[in-house]
Each structure stands twice: as structure tokens, then as C-alpha cells.
Design a protein around this motif. Structure first.
Motif, PDB file in Angstrom:
ATOM      1  N   ASN A  51       0.855  -1.179   0.000  1.00 31.66           N
ATOM      2  CA  ASN A  51       0.000   0.000   0.000  1.00 31.66           C
ATOM      3  C   ASN A  51       0.894   1.234   0.000  1.00 31.66           C
ATOM      4  O   ASN A  51       1.534   1.535   1.011  1.00 31.66           O
ATOM      5  CB  ASN A  51      -0.915   0.000   1.231  1.00 31.66           C
ATOM      6  CG  ASN A  51      -1.888   1.152   1.239  1.00 31.66           C
ATOM      7  OD1 ASN A  51      -1.645   2.203   0.637  1.00 31.66           O
ATOM      8  ND2 ASN A  51      -3.000   0.995   1.923  1.00 31.66           N
ATOM      9  N   PRO A  52       0.972   1.956  -1.110  1.00 27.88           N
ATOM     10  CA  PRO A  52       1.904   3.082  -1.189  1.00 27.88           C
ATOM     11  C   PRO A  52       1.614   4.213  -0.214  1.00 27.88           C
ATOM     12  O   PRO A  52       2.467   5.055   0.028  1.00 27.88           O
ATOM     13  CB  PRO A  52       1.758   3.556  -2.646  1.00 27.88           C
ATOM     14  CG  PRO A  52       0.429   3.055  -3.075  1.00 27.88           C
ATOM     15  CD  PRO A  52       0.212   1.763  -2.342  1.00 27.88           C
ATOM     16  N   ASP A  53       0.413   4.248   0.358  1.00 30.80           N
ATOM     17  CA  ASP A  53       0.082   5.293   1.328  1.00 30.80           C
ATOM     18  C   ASP A  53       0.431   4.913   2.763  1.00 30.80           C
ATOM     19  O   ASP A  53       0.394   5.748   3.655  1.00 30.80           O
ATOM     20  CB  ASP A  53      -1.411   5.630   1.259  1.00 30.80           C
ATOM     21  CG  ASP A  53      -1.780   6.323  -0.044  1.00 30.80           C
ATOM     22  OD1 ASP A  53      -0.942   7.089  -0.549  1.00 30.80           O
ATOM     23  OD2 ASP A  53      -2.877   6.081  -0.554  1.00 30.80           O
ATOM     24  N   LYS A  54       0.750   3.633   2.987  1.00 30.19           N
ATOM     25  CA  LYS A  54       0.987   3.181   4.363  1.00 30.19           C
ATOM     26  C   LYS A  54       2.201   2.263   4.453  1.00 30.19           C
ATOM     27  O   LYS A  54       2.206   1.306   5.214  1.00 30.19           O
ATOM     28  CB  LYS A  54      -0.257   2.454   4.896  1.00 30.19           C
ATOM     29  CG  LYS A  54      -1.479   3.357   5.032  1.00 30.19           C
ATOM     30  CD  LYS A  54      -2.650   2.610   5.650  1.00 30.19           C
ATOM     31  CE  LYS A  54      -3.847   3.537   5.807  1.00 30.19           C
ATOM     32  NZ  LYS A  54      -5.008   2.846   6.414  1.00 30.19           N
ATOM     33  N   SER A  55       3.209   2.554   3.657  1.00 32.01           N
ATOM     34  CA  SER A  55       4.348   1.653   3.639  1.00 32.01           C
ATOM     35  C   SER A  55       5.627   2.397   3.326  1.00 32.01           C
ATOM     36  O   SER A  55       5.619   3.494   2.768  1.00 32.01           O
ATOM     37  CB  SER A  55       4.123   0.547   2.601  1.00 32.01           C
ATOM     38  OG  SER A  55       5.217  -0.341   2.603  1.00 32.01           O
ATOM     39  N   CYS A  56       6.746   1.770   3.682  1.00 30.30           N
ATOM     40  CA  CYS A  56       8.039   2.186   3.162  1.00 30.30           C
ATOM     41  C   CYS A  56       8.571   1.014   2.337  1.00 30.30           C
ATOM     42  O   CYS A  56       8.165  -0.128   2.531  1.00 30.30           O
ATOM     43  CB  CYS A  56       9.007   2.562   4.274  1.00 30.30           C
ATOM     44  SG  CYS A  56       9.289   1.273   5.488  1.00 30.30           S
ATOM     45  N   ALA A  57       9.453   1.310   1.402  1.00 29.01           N
ATOM     46  CA  ALA A  57       9.838   0.296   0.432  1.00 29.01           C
ATOM     47  C   ALA A  57      11.310   0.433   0.063  1.00 29.01           C
ATOM     48  O   ALA A  57      11.950   1.439   0.368  1.00 29.01           O
ATOM     49  CB  ALA A  57       8.959   0.420  -0.812  1.00 29.01           C
ATOM     50  N   PHE A  58      11.817  -0.602  -0.610  1.00 34.48           N
ATOM     51  CA  PHE A  58      13.232  -0.624  -0.966  1.00 34.48           C
ATOM     52  C   PHE A  58      13.402  -1.558  -2.152  1.00 34.48           C
ATOM     53  O   PHE A  58      12.509  -2.349  -2.467  1.00 34.48           O
ATOM     54  CB  PHE A  58      14.064  -1.110   0.227  1.00 34.48           C
ATOM     55  CG  PHE A  58      15.468  -0.595   0.252  1.00 34.48           C
ATOM     56  CD1 PHE A  58      15.732   0.720   0.616  1.00 34.48           C
ATOM     57  CD2 PHE A  58      16.533  -1.412  -0.087  1.00 34.48           C
ATOM     58  CE1 PHE A  58      17.028   1.199   0.642  1.00 34.48           C
ATOM     59  CE2 PHE A  58      17.832  -0.941  -0.064  1.00 34.48           C
ATOM     60  CZ  PHE A  58      18.079   0.368   0.305  1.00 34.48           C
ATOM     61  N   LEU A  59      14.566  -1.474  -2.814  1.00 33.81           N
ATOM     62  CA  LEU A  59      14.894  -2.381  -3.909  1.00 33.81           C
ATOM     63  C   LEU A  59      15.910  -3.410  -3.442  1.00 33.81           C
ATOM     64  O   LEU A  59      16.907  -3.066  -2.805  1.00 33.81           O
ATOM     65  CB  LEU A  59      15.489  -1.604  -5.090  1.00 33.81           C
ATOM     66  CG  LEU A  59      14.542  -0.853  -6.014  1.00 33.81           C
ATOM     67  CD1 LEU A  59      15.347  -0.099  -7.066  1.00 33.81           C
ATOM     68  CD2 LEU A  59      13.560  -1.804  -6.691  1.00 33.81           C
ATOM     69  N   PHE A  60      15.665  -4.680  -3.786  1.00 33.84           N
ATOM     70  CA  PHE A  60      16.590  -5.746  -3.436  1.00 33.84           C
ATOM     71  C   PHE A  60      16.946  -6.580  -4.662  1.00 33.84           C
ATOM     72  O   PHE A  60      16.224  -6.629  -5.641  1.00 33.84           O
ATOM     73  CB  PHE A  60      15.999  -6.643  -2.341  1.00 33.84           C
ATOM     74  CG  PHE A  60      15.992  -6.000  -0.994  1.00 33.84           C
ATOM     75  CD1 PHE A  60      17.132  -5.985  -0.203  1.00 33.84           C
ATOM     76  CD2 PHE A  60      14.853  -5.377  -0.511  1.00 33.84           C
ATOM     77  CE1 PHE A  60      17.136  -5.372   1.039  1.00 33.84           C
ATOM     78  CE2 PHE A  60      14.839  -4.761   0.726  1.00 33.84           C
ATOM     79  CZ  PHE A  60      15.984  -4.761   1.508  1.00 33.84           C
ATOM     80  N   GLY A  61      18.056  -7.259  -4.550  1.00 35.85           N
ATOM     81  CA  GLY A  61      18.561  -8.112  -5.604  1.00 35.85           C
ATOM     82  C   GLY A  61      20.044  -7.822  -5.808  1.00 35.85           C
ATOM     83  O   GLY A  61      20.429  -6.647  -5.787  1.00 35.85           O
ATOM     84  N   PRO A  62      20.862  -8.860  -5.889  1.00 36.64           N
ATOM     85  CA  PRO A  62      20.513 -10.263  -6.105  1.00 36.64           C
ATOM     86  C   PRO A  62      19.839 -10.907  -4.890  1.00 36.64           C
ATOM     87  O   PRO A  62      20.032 -10.474  -3.763  1.00 36.64           O
ATOM     88  CB  PRO A  62      21.869 -10.917  -6.395  1.00 36.64           C
ATOM     89  CG  PRO A  62      22.877 -10.043  -5.717  1.00 36.64           C
ATOM     90  CD  PRO A  62      22.341  -8.651  -5.838  1.00 36.64           C
TER      91      PRO A  62
END
Length: 228
Positions: free
Chosen positions: A69-80
Motif C-alpha cells: 500500500n503506497p500510502d501506508k508503507s516504506c519500500a526498498f529495492l533488493f537483488g541479487p
């Protein structure tokens, strides 16, 4: 400190907004471990080696969020992203290191999991969390021996089964069906960018969490000569 928090917030907003937008096939390097390791060495002075008894899933630029939920979350990029050969653990490297100090990011993730994140950059600050109720910190000899670092932060994402991989149905199905536990691991060295990682565990894997973390010892190494 106020200036630092504003810079951190701006970077987080930009990065998180990107995560909930369309995916790009290539961001900072080619999608293979050699290119990833070369980038981390040149950019951050960090030597990365493949973990033993893990297999490369060839998953790169995977969006990850505490809540879908973009209004109630924080996010990040992962990989490998790697999978243990016994099938009980997923290990996610960060696509890119963003900050020299990641304590605020850790708090953001925990607050998101607890439902205290209202929308990007707007937390419910009337409710405070006690950092050390959620986070264990390893300093001194152990951190130096494992990663040539100053400190290691370890924390469970509360309600870890609410985290989600974005964009990749195969990976998200795998996580949802077998890996209900999510552990954050952040490796820090003064004057360097911190390295935030995620480990996802099955029921059996969670009971052997320390063993899987130990696999990373000397596979991530802060080396002042690496990017010179």
C-alpha cells in the motif's frame, strides 16, 4: 541532525515513489552477481562474495515493501536474491546502498509494520517506539570479525508475513507460501554507507537464523582499498 533527517526523508520519498511506479529492467549495473560486486566495490568500498550453500535466483531490482500500500508503507529495492540449498531461507542483497546511517530507516520499517506510517514522510509521531525493544545491536569485535564493520543491527519485521515483493509474482508466491518470517540485517561502518539486507525464513529456517546470518561472515567486507 535536522538537515540530515530532511535529506534522508527526501531520498526515501524519491526512492519509495519509484518503487511503486513502473519497474525498469536495468538500474545501476548488469543483472549478475559479478556486476553487482564490482559496483559495490567501486561505489562503496565493500567486497561482496557469493554465500556458500546458497543458489542465485537471478532476481534483480525486486521491489520490497512492508505493506502493499503506497500510502501506508516504506519500500526498498533488493537483488541479487539467493535461496539456501536446504530451501529454508531467502537472502536479499540491496540493489544500492543509500545512507551512511540507517537507524531512521529501521524505525520507518518497524513503524510501517505496526501501522504507524500514515503516508510517505508522515508518521503517527504521537506514538513512539522504543528502538531497542525491536532492534539488537552487535558492536565491537564480532562486527569487525564478520564484516570489518562497527555495528550490526538485527530486527524482526513485526508481522513479517505482511511484507511483500512487488512486480514478481513467482518470488512473491514463493515468499507467501513458505517464508512467513522477515529479519532485517543492517551492517554499518562509520563514514561508509550502511548495507541493509533482508532474510526470509521458513518455520524451520527461523530456528536456525544465527546459522544463516553467519554464512554472510566475510562475504560482505568493508575494505578501504576496494574502491581505490
Amino acid at each position: 541532525m535536522k538537515k540530515y533527517k530532511l535529506l534522508l526523508l527526501s531520498a526515501t520519498l524519491l526512492f519509495s515513489s519509484y518503487l511503486f511506479s513502473q519497474k525498469q529492467e536495468k538500474l545501476f549495473y548488469e543483472q549478475n552477481f559479478s556486476a553487482f560486486a564490482e559496483y559495490f566495490c567501486n561505489e562503496y568500498g565493500i567486497i561482496c562474495k557469493e554465500p556458500q550453500n546458497f543458489s542465485d535466483l537471478n532476481k534483480y531490482n525486486m521491489g520490497w515493501a512492508v505493506r502493499d500500500n503506497p500510502d501506508k508503507s516504506c519500500a526498498f529495492l533488493f537483488g541479487p536474491i539467493y535461496k539456501s540449498n536446504d530451501g529454508e531461507c531467502l537472502l536479499a542483497y540491496p540493489v544500492k546502498n543509500l545512507f551512511s546511517n540507517l537507524e531512521i530507516m529501521i524505525v520507518n520499517e518497524i513503524k510501517s509494520a505496526l501501522g504507524l506510517y500514515n503516508r510517505f514522510g508522515h508518521f503517527n509521531d504521537t506514538t513512539r517506539i522504543e528502538f531497542y525493544d525491536y532492534v539488537s545491536v552487535v558492536i565491537g569485535k564480532k562486527a569487525r570479525e564478520m564484516f570489518n564493520a562497527d555495528s550490526i543491527y538485527l530486527y524482526d519485521i513485526p508481522g513479517g508475513d505482511s511484507v511483500v515483493f512487488l512486480w514478481n509474482e513467482e518470488l512473491e508466491t514463493m515468499r507467501k507460501e513458505k517464508y512467513p518470517y522477515c529479519t532485517g540485517l543492517v551492517i554499518c561502518k562509520e563514514g561508509k554507507f550502511g548495507t541493509p539486507m533482508k532474510l526470509f525464513f521458513s518455520e524451520k529456517g527461523k530456528m536456525r537464523e544465527d546459522e544463516y546470518i553467519e554464512v554472510l561472515s566475510k562475504k560482505i567486507w568493508y575494505d578501504d582499498n576496494c574502491n581505490k
